[in-house]
Design an enzyme around this catalytic site. Structure first.
Site, mmCIF file in Angstrom:
data_model
loop_
_atom_site.group_PDB
_atom_site.id
_atom_site.type_symbol
_atom_site.label_atom_id
_atom_site.label_comp_id
_atom_site.label_asym_id
_atom_site.label_seq_id
_atom_site.Cartn_x
_atom_site.Cartn_y
_atom_site.Cartn_z
ATOM 1 N N LYS A 88 3.586 -11.934 4.342
ATOM 2 C CA LYS A 88 4.275 -12.056 3.042
ATOM 3 C C LYS A 88 4.912 -13.432 2.910
ATOM 4 C CE LYS A 88 5.241 -7.121 3.067
ATOM 5 N NZ LYS A 88 3.923 -6.736 2.526
ATOM 6 N N LYS A 116 -8.034 -6.090 12.463
ATOM 7 C CA LYS A 116 -7.362 -5.206 11.511
ATOM 8 C C LYS A 116 -7.876 -3.771 11.694
ATOM 9 C CE LYS A 116 -5.188 -4.276 7.593
ATOM 10 N NZ LYS A 116 -3.748 -4.398 7.448
ATOM 11 N N GLY A 146 0.829 -1.210 0.000
ATOM 12 C CA GLY A 146 0.000 0.000 0.000
ATOM 13 C C GLY A 146 0.854 1.247 0.000
ATOM 14 N N ASN A 147 2.051 1.145 0.556
ATOM 15 C CA ASN A 147 2.939 2.302 0.620
ATOM 16 C C ASN A 147 3.675 2.545 -0.688
ATOM 17 O OD1 ASN A 147 2.757 3.395 3.409
ATOM 18 N ND2 ASN A 147 3.093 1.241 3.852
#
Lengths: 311, 311
Positions: free
Chosen positions: A274, A128, A10-11
């Site tokens: 990940k 979240k 997202g970054n």
């Protein structure tokens, strides 16, 4: 033709600490686009997925600020909005770089839904955080009035928390596979896709957030990609990350990666999902997964940077 | 297989006078979805386009309310957001109706950009109102500070106005054509598509709004549709609309339609651009265009309702 699913953080579109202006987002999209076109130029068919945390957070802030004037939309609709926003920025940037390099490749963004199970334990334990920070009293009020689950962040503020269910299938995978087979660079599964569950014949959207790397791993299998390339802001998987003897692992066997996951080697950070996504992809038959920094994308795909995970 | 481009009005998803809740939008999407599936069930390949006026207006209101906390995005990015939002609602609803009727048809939303000319006279004369109503002083301030063009509405309030340039090509048409040829019901060109112009090799997004029916007419040609079906909230084209001898025209020759357009028969309302789009489509070689109410979609496509325009 080799095929890769590229997962951008997202970054990649909104860097930490940078102002959230359209200009900055366009510059970041351009940077990612150059890496993606490098990969396409090296002979890869590519599907690009991306996170949406910072963007959906801003949409939620805007909804909150306009509450009373404009009815706030539930999180599934906000996620779809963010897919439009980010898909547009990426698509135009990737197209520009292709044209500048004299390459004609169509680029398309496909709105994506991701199937999750309605009995996923995540729905009983939302973890979240999304959207604005609140004072405790305001958080408690939203809990009462809106039925939100709220929780205190490690940094003290209160936020809404939503479930992060495990994805098992990408609704649009057949369409995405068809396009990528035809040479289209497809942007899909943004923010992990909008989570939906099959309710009899219907797909029903849920207020939750699917981890975008876990969704990318499913998508990569369903579009028959040989490689899952997960790009982030660190240069790979480290043993003893954060210690003075941290060691970048160039190769990692899925068994060893699984042991590291089981022993909690990645803590609460974002490397765990990940590695989990990489392991799932290769265990399901994918050739290899690579975790690397965005800067090193091309080299990482060639096996010259980052961490390559295989069975 | 016959192929149709179906253009839904912005009010197909958010009816005039109805609260702008997600629940209402879902119900409206469901109603449109049933009409669309009727058409697919009758043996048509279909591309669905839609307006986005009410939705993009709400996104602009939210941006305004959160200014200072979240950087507002320019109109091209807001348009892309609205495509995600509306595409999602339509896609899920259409998919549901297919499943309920035992039909397996993939449905996909493709983010769409529409090419316009940078020297379009519309850029010197912005006329399309978007976003919130302002007091005169606030409007003047935004004119100074943000460089907005503002204008007074017939109802007295002040609004930002943006250009509405003429579309000439749909960037994603090749991708959309490929998908619709493969049996996918494609949702595309939402809100007329994000207007972009070709700046050397680059596509640059513009702050403007493309008329969604004019864009649908271009798209219908580019995907080789035989019919352009424009659905709205009146049951067709009337002669002397609004008078006591108003007459619904079941058939209309493009020459006659052009004369009516030239004589200003449709006033300032939204019927003019629909008739213009219909005429352009058939003059460019399309078999027929039909303007009808959403309720009558299936009958109109069969030639039993609405106004059919041919050359």
């Amino acid at each position: 033709m080799r095929r890769v699913v590229i997962a951008l953080g997202g970054n990649a579109l909104l860097r930490r600490g940078e102002d959230d202006t359209a200009e900055n987002m366009r510059r970041s999209a351009r940077f990612a686009a150059e890496r993606i076109v490098d990969i396409a130029a090296a002979g890869w068919e590519a599907v690009v997925t991306h996170g949406n945390g910072p963007q959906v957070g801003r949409i939620l802030l805007q909804q909150e600020a306009a509450r009373g004037k404009v009815a706030p939309m539930p999180l599934d609709i906000c996620g779809a909005e963010s897919q439009g926003q980010i898909g547009y920025l990426l698509q135009v940037s990737i197209g520009d770089v292709f044209f500048e390099r004299g390459m004609e490749r169509p680029v398309a963004s496909v709105l994506t839904l991701t199937r999750v199970r309605p009995d996923d334990p995540a729905f009983r334990n939302p973890t979240k955080p999304v959207g604005p920070y609140y004072q405790k009293d305001d958080a408690r009020r939203l809990e009462q009035e809106q039925g939100y689950a709220v929780a205190q962040s490690p940094d003290g503020g209160w936020r809404r928390v939503v479930p992060s269910p495990d994805p098992y299938s990408i609704v649009e995978a057949p369409v995405i596979r068809r396009l990528v087979s035809d040479g289209v660079v497809v942007i899909a599964s943004g923010g992990g896709g909008v989570p939906v569950y099959e309710d009899g014949p219907r797909l029903t959207g849920l207020e939750g957030v699917v981890d975008k790397d876990l969704a990318a791993a499913i998508l990569a299998r369903e579009v028959e990609a040989s490689v899952l390339l997960i790009l982030t802001d660190v240069d790979g998987v480290y043993r003893d990350y954060g210690s003075d003897h941290a060691e970048l692992l160039h190769e990692l066997h899925s068994n060893e990666a699984r042991s590291m996951l089981d022993s909690g080697a990645f803590g609460e950070g974002s490397m765990g999902p990940k590695v989990e996504a990489a392991v799932r992809f290769v265990e399901a038959g994918g050739e290899r997964a690579v975790i690397a920094s965005l800067e090193d994308a091309g080299a990482a795909l060639a096996g010259d940077a980052g961490t390559t995970i295989t069975t």
